[in-house]
Design a protein around this motif. Structure first.
Motif, PDB file in Angstrom:
ATOM      1  N   THR A 192      30.084  71.714  55.214  1.00  0.00           N
ATOM      2  CA  THR A 192      29.967  73.133  54.859  1.00  0.00           C
ATOM      3  C   THR A 192      30.498  73.368  53.451  1.00  0.00           C
ATOM      4  O   THR A 192      29.878  74.077  52.646  1.00  0.00           O
ATOM      5  CB  THR A 192      30.738  74.013  55.865  1.00  0.00           C
ATOM      6  OG1 THR A 192      30.220  73.797  57.180  1.00  0.00           O
ATOM      7  CG2 THR A 192      30.623  75.483  55.507  1.00  0.00           C
ATOM      8  N   MET A 193      31.641  72.755  53.141  1.00  0.00           N
ATOM      9  CA  MET A 193      32.236  72.915  51.815  1.00  0.00           C
ATOM     10  C   MET A 193      31.352  72.303  50.735  1.00  0.00           C
ATOM     11  O   MET A 193      31.087  72.927  49.706  1.00  0.00           O
ATOM     12  CB  MET A 193      33.615  72.246  51.778  1.00  0.00           C
ATOM     13  CG  MET A 193      34.701  73.012  52.507  1.00  0.00           C
ATOM     14  SD  MET A 193      34.942  74.683  51.848  1.00  0.00           S
ATOM     15  CE  MET A 193      35.361  74.331  50.153  1.00  0.00           C
ATOM     16  N   ILE A 194      30.893  71.082  50.953  1.00  0.00           N
ATOM     17  CA  ILE A 194      30.081  70.397  49.936  1.00  0.00           C
ATOM     18  C   ILE A 194      28.780  71.159  49.705  1.00  0.00           C
ATOM     19  O   ILE A 194      28.364  71.378  48.563  1.00  0.00           O
ATOM     20  CB  ILE A 194      29.818  68.946  50.365  1.00  0.00           C
ATOM     21  CG1 ILE A 194      31.124  68.149  50.336  1.00  0.00           C
ATOM     22  CG2 ILE A 194      28.786  68.288  49.459  1.00  0.00           C
ATOM     23  CD1 ILE A 194      31.060  66.807  51.030  1.00  0.00           C
ATOM     24  N   ASN A 195      28.148  71.600  50.797  1.00  0.00           N
ATOM     25  CA  ASN A 195      26.896  72.357  50.681  1.00  0.00           C
ATOM     26  C   ASN A 195      27.112  73.678  49.963  1.00  0.00           C
ATOM     27  O   ASN A 195      26.352  74.046  49.055  1.00  0.00           O
ATOM     28  CB  ASN A 195      26.311  72.595  52.076  1.00  0.00           C
ATOM     29  CG  ASN A 195      24.957  73.258  52.020  1.00  0.00           C
ATOM     30  OD1 ASN A 195      24.117  72.903  51.224  1.00  0.00           O
ATOM     31  ND2 ASN A 195      24.750  74.250  52.859  1.00  0.00           N
ATOM     32  N   GLY A 196      28.158  74.406  50.352  1.00  0.00           N
ATOM     33  CA  GLY A 196      28.438  75.707  49.733  1.00  0.00           C
ATOM     34  C   GLY A 196      28.781  75.582  48.261  1.00  0.00           C
ATOM     35  O   GLY A 196      28.311  76.369  47.437  1.00  0.00           O
ATOM     36  N   LEU A 197      29.597  74.590  47.913  1.00  0.00           N
ATOM     37  CA  LEU A 197      29.971  74.389  46.509  1.00  0.00           C
ATOM     38  C   LEU A 197      28.758  73.974  45.675  1.00  0.00           C
ATOM     39  O   LEU A 197      28.605  74.415  44.533  1.00  0.00           O
ATOM     40  CB  LEU A 197      31.070  73.326  46.413  1.00  0.00           C
ATOM     41  CG  LEU A 197      32.447  73.761  46.931  1.00  0.00           C
ATOM     42  CD1 LEU A 197      33.369  72.571  47.113  1.00  0.00           C
ATOM     43  CD2 LEU A 197      33.086  74.793  46.002  1.00  0.00           C
ATOM     44  N   CYS A 198      27.894  73.142  46.259  1.00  0.00           N
ATOM     45  CA  CYS A 198      26.674  72.743  45.540  1.00  0.00           C
ATOM     46  C   CYS A 198      25.771  73.947  45.298  1.00  0.00           C
ATOM     47  O   CYS A 198      25.252  74.136  44.192  1.00  0.00           O
ATOM     48  CB  CYS A 198      25.927  71.683  46.340  1.00  0.00           C
ATOM     49  SG  CYS A 198      26.682  70.042  46.283  1.00  0.00           S
ATOM     50  N   ALA A 206      32.538  70.079  44.340  1.00  0.00           N
ATOM     51  CA  ALA A 206      31.846  69.408  45.450  1.00  0.00           C
ATOM     52  C   ALA A 206      32.114  67.910  45.424  1.00  0.00           C
ATOM     53  O   ALA A 206      32.372  67.294  46.467  1.00  0.00           O
ATOM     54  CB  ALA A 206      30.345  69.679  45.373  1.00  0.00           C
ATOM     55  N   ARG A 207      32.068  67.320  44.239  1.00  0.00           N
ATOM     56  CA  ARG A 207      32.320  65.875  44.125  1.00  0.00           C
ATOM     57  C   ARG A 207      33.767  65.548  44.467  1.00  0.00           C
ATOM     58  O   ARG A 207      34.061  64.507  45.057  1.00  0.00           O
ATOM     59  CB  ARG A 207      31.971  65.406  42.715  1.00  0.00           C
ATOM     60  CG  ARG A 207      30.485  65.495  42.396  1.00  0.00           C
ATOM     61  CD  ARG A 207      30.180  65.063  40.988  1.00  0.00           C
ATOM     62  NE  ARG A 207      30.394  63.637  40.808  1.00  0.00           N
ATOM     63  CZ  ARG A 207      30.332  63.029  39.629  1.00  0.00           C
ATOM     64  NH1 ARG A 207      30.068  63.735  38.537  1.00  0.00           N
ATOM     65  NH2 ARG A 207      30.527  61.738  39.532  1.00  0.00           N
ATOM     66  N   MET A 208      34.684  66.459  44.139  1.00  0.00           N
ATOM     67  CA  MET A 208      36.086  66.257  44.473  1.00  0.00           C
ATOM     68  C   MET A 208      36.277  66.230  45.994  1.00  0.00           C
ATOM     69  O   MET A 208      36.957  65.352  46.547  1.00  0.00           O
ATOM     70  CB  MET A 208      36.923  67.407  43.871  1.00  0.00           C
ATOM     71  CG  MET A 208      38.434  67.212  43.999  1.00  0.00           C
ATOM     72  SD  MET A 208      39.324  68.730  43.539  1.00  0.00           S
ATOM     73  CE  MET A 208      38.612  69.083  41.929  1.00  0.00           C
TER      74      MET A 208
END
Length: 462
Positions: A192-198, A206-208
């Motif tokens: 959810t975090m990676i998708n939202g940040l992207c 997102a990479r972090m």
């Protein structure tokens, strides 16, 4: 007597298992028939019976169908419970009906039914998706006041909702808060975090988070990698996106066609047709099940290569497999035909599209308008424009440019003013071409009219 009651409960339980299986398989009519037969045989339906049917009706036909099941429950003397109302609120969420979801929540409270965490999660999800983030957060606060412990889904709903509302940094801070306090942070939360940040353009963040995920007990899954891959392609980091896809292949993560379609689309945009074809063949060889999106990607690939016969063969395969051509399919085909100079065939495809009931496919019409103007058949383009129910900036830009190219500046200025009056616009290059052409042709009055129309359109902009 006790043994008889035990048999009744067991029979009802078996009936509920049967109903659930039929509903999952989409056989709602058969499920209703089984219920009728069971009642006729004296098997008493319970709240689970009706909740199973209610959820299926909500998914198949919407909230009203679910509410009708509640009436049947009450007639049968079966009282609704929290699961009943959760299913109804989920039905309201799917239809984007936040007021209905709130009314159902209030009705549940008035009936003395205590909401559980899923009740709050469903209501929050509905409010976030409907554009009411403040109300959703108040629901979360009310949940804490009532002493109902949030679960993983609660926090994931909050994070996703904050991203959708444009509060990416708030979501990031909440994620860090979850980590600091030892609250549940699983693979779904990371995704959810990676998708939202992207989606928010915060690729560095997102990479972090992705690097942190690599150091946890949660292994990145296909959703994680596909999300990162899409993000890389979207923000111009093509080679990184391709490397991510290759790592998916190497680890055997790819189980469906979506990652293939994502990389094939990116390769087509880059003009790397040979590689796109290689992955296309690999996708089919691996037996990935193709949906309409996958077929459209493959049809687009074939049209880009000028292999129209192959494109139409794919359309036939799609329809034989039970999938229907959608507006994207028609737009791809019309565009492909136009690029190859087959204007009449493109017109026939539009006619077939209208017969299929799709009359507002503005992208397909725009492709043909642009092709007609490019071949200097501007009168045919004008006739087509008058047939269109919807027009946009691209429609008028193509027509105005086309008219200027054949020296019909007076007509071009007329359509430019119509375009502005309808609330549309054209590219700056088209405006300049009209004004320059009118000046060179001596249409000073028309130049004045165009300038006035441009100023009015600028004033009326929101």
């Amino acid at each position: 007597m006790a043994r008889g009651r035990g048999r009744g409960r067991l029979s009802t339980r078996l009936m509920n298992v049967c109903l659930a299986a039929l509903c999952r398989g989409g056989s709602l009519a058969r499920a209703e028939s089984v219920l009728v037969d069971a009642i006729r045989l004296g098997l008493p339906p319970d709240v689970v019976t009706y909740n199973t049917l209610l959820a299926a009706h909500c998914r198949a036909a919407g909230l009203e169908a679910g509410l009708a099941v509640i009436d049947r429950m009450r007639e049968a003397g079966v009282d609704p419970d929290a699961v009943t109302y959760n299913s109804l609120m989920a039905g309201a969420a799917r239809r984007g009906l936040p007021i209905h979801a709130l009314d159902l929540f209030d009705e549940m409270l008035r009936a003395g039914i205590a909401p559980d965490s899923w009740s709050y999660n469903t209501l929050m999800h509905c409010l976030f998706r409907s554009g009411h983030p403040e109300d959703a957060y108040r629901v979360f606060a009310d949940m804490a006041e009532k002493g109902i412990a949030p679960c993983d889904t609660t926090y994931n709903t909050l994070l996703d909702g904050l991203f959708r509302a444009g509060y990416a940094l708030n979501a990031y801070r909440m994620f860090r808060y979850l980590q600091r306090t030892g609250l549940p942070v699983g693979i779904v939360t990371y995704n959810t975090m990676i998708n939202g940040l992207c989606r928010s353009g915060k690729v560095g963040y997102a990479r972090m988070v992705l690097r942190e995920l690599g150091g946890t007990e949660h292994a990145p899954n296909v959703v994680t990698h596909t999300t990162v891959m899409k993000c890389c392609f979207r923000y111009g980091r093509f080679e990184q996106g391709l490397d991510t896809f290759l790592s998916l292949l190497d680890r055997g993560y790819i189980s469906d066609a979506f990652p293939y379609c994502t990389v094939i689309s990116a390769l087509v945009k880059k003009g790397r047709m040979e590689e796109a074809n290689t992955y296309c063949d690999l996708m089919i060889k691996n037996g990935s099940r193709l949906d309409s999106v996958c077929y459209n990607t493959l049809i687009h690939l074939r049209c880009q290569e000028g292999k129209l016969d192959d494109a139409f063969e794919l359309v036939s395969m799609m329809e034989e497999g039970g999938l229907e051509s959608d507006e994207y399919t028609f737009a791809i085909l019309v565009n492909g035909l136009c690029k190859m100079g087959h204007i009449e065939a493109a017109e026939k495809q539009l006619c077939y599209m209208e017969i299929s009931g799709m009359q507002s496919n503005v992208v397909a019409y725009n492709c043909l308008v642009a092709a007609l103007c490019k071949s200097q058949e501007v009168d045919a383009a004008i006739r087509l424009l008058h047939c269109m129910k919807l027009k946009d900036n691209f429609t008028y830009t193509s027509l105005v440019h086309g008219l200027c190219k054949v020296g019909r500046y007076h007509m071009a200025s007329k359509f430019l003013r119509i375009c502005l009056h309808e609330g549309n616009d054209v590219l700056t290059s088209a405006k300049r071409a009209v004004i320059a052409g009118l000046r060179s042709s001596g249409f000073k009055n028309d130049v004045r009219k165009v300038r006035v129309a441009l100023k009015m359109a600028k004033l009326l902009q929101p």
